[in-house]
Design a protein around this motif. Structure first.
Motif: not given
Length: 334
Positions: A178-207
């Motif tokens: 969504l960051i790559m394909k959209t713009s404006g507030e939608l992309a900004e909100r997707a960016r915030r969710y990507a931060y959280m999902a990125g950290v959670a993905t790294l933790v999940a991969m580690g486990i």
């Protein structure tokens, strides 16, 4: 020199499954994130971002499943009975989200229903894929070329953990798409969710990565005995590098870098699984050579694959090229 047809086919099917995971993963991720964007306009743009490519992405699932049946019939006959429940759940999820794609645009009164069908189908399909992966990695009991386990063997703490890991990882792919394909507030909100999902993905991969070697002696030996123990340093280092690229791309507001880094995380996770149980196709019971069809059949089918796979790659690349760039919020999908 004689060709190792079983190995070649194992590589083709492994590639098809990887292509499915990284391509269909992001559009399942968009569905997973659907409830976090309450505005109808945002939901429309999100669906438009994957509408031209979602069904083509699932071609790879058909190729992987059909290839397994035709080329490794013993593996198909032992894996399917062990994983009937999660595979059926996955297929039902994909059906619901596919129907939601078409019907959501054709009704106003029932639009919330189809929104939830799109989300629910995406969540169920993603989680079921992860559960099936976990059940496969933890091993499938086979005796006399037949599955000897029970109906609920697939449901374990490890398979639940891998299901959640895949769900979180797909949400990361969806957010970075969504960051790559959209713009404006939608992309900004997707960016915030990507931060959280990125950290959670790294933790999940580690486990999951720390858990896997202790499921089977083969895995423990593979990851902690020389020379394959080198992968215990190389793969985590590459995962860390991908995560740093992801974080930097999000921080510098780069459009495509976070998505590419997220794909890198999935490729490395997939490579880790392959390192764990190669040369087994049904770990740790059946090797790719044990499961393979006769060489005559493999050679005949390979001719078709050499024509079909490049064609699929070509039309997939063309579709992504035609629909490159940001989604126009004023355009609709019909």
């Amino acid at each position: 020199m004689e060709l190792d047809l079983a190995f070649i086919w194992a590589a083709i099917i492994a590639f098809a499954v990887l292509a499915y995971v990284i391509l269909d993963g992001f559009d399942l991720g968009v569905g997973i994130l659907f409830p976090f964007f309450p505005e109808k306009h945002d939901k429309d743009v999100m669906m438009n971002s994957v509408a031209p490519v979602w069904d083509g992405n699932e071609t790879w699932l058909v190729l992987g499943g059909g290839g397994l049946l035709a080329v490794f019939p013993l593996a198909y006959a032992t894996i399917l009975p062990a994983l009937y429940a999660p595979i059926i759940a996955m297929l039902l999820g994909l059906i619901f989200r596919g129907v939601a794609f078409e019907y959501r645009w054709r009704t106003k009164r029932a639009e919330p229903l189809w929104n939830w069908a799109f989300t629910g189908g995406s969540v169920v399909a993603a989680f079921a894929q992860g559960v099936a992966l976990g059940a496969l990695v933890q091993g499938i009991p086979v005796e006399n070329r037949a599955y000897t386990g029970g109906w609920w063997d697939w449901l374990t703490p490890f398979s639940i953990a891998t299901g959640l890991a895949v769900l979180i990882g797909y949400a990361l792919l969806g957010a970075t798409w969504l960051i790559m394909k959209t713009s404006g507030e939608l992309a900004e909100r997707a960016r915030r969710y990507a931060y959280m999902a990125g950290v959670a993905t790294l933790v999940a991969m580690g486990i999951v990565s720390l858990w896997t070697p202790f499921l089977e002696p083969l895995y423990l030996q593979r990851w902690f005995s020389w020379p394959t123990a080198a992968f215990s340093l190389i793969v985590p280092a590459l995962v860390a590098a991908c995560f740093l690229v992801l974080a930097h791309g999000l921080r510098t507001r780069h459009d495509s870098r976070p998505f590419i880094a997220s794909l890198g995380l999935f490729v490395l996770g997939y490579a880790g699984i392959g390192i764990s149980f190669y040369p087994y196709i049904v770990p740790t019971s059946v090797t790719i050579w044990d499961a393979a069809a006769p060489d005559e059949s493999l050679a005949f089918l390979l001719v078709g694959a050499l024509v079909l796979v490049p064609l699929i790659l070509a039309y997939t690349a063309y579709a992504y090229w035609v629909f490159r760039g940001k989604v126009n919020p004023e355009e609709g999908y019909h």
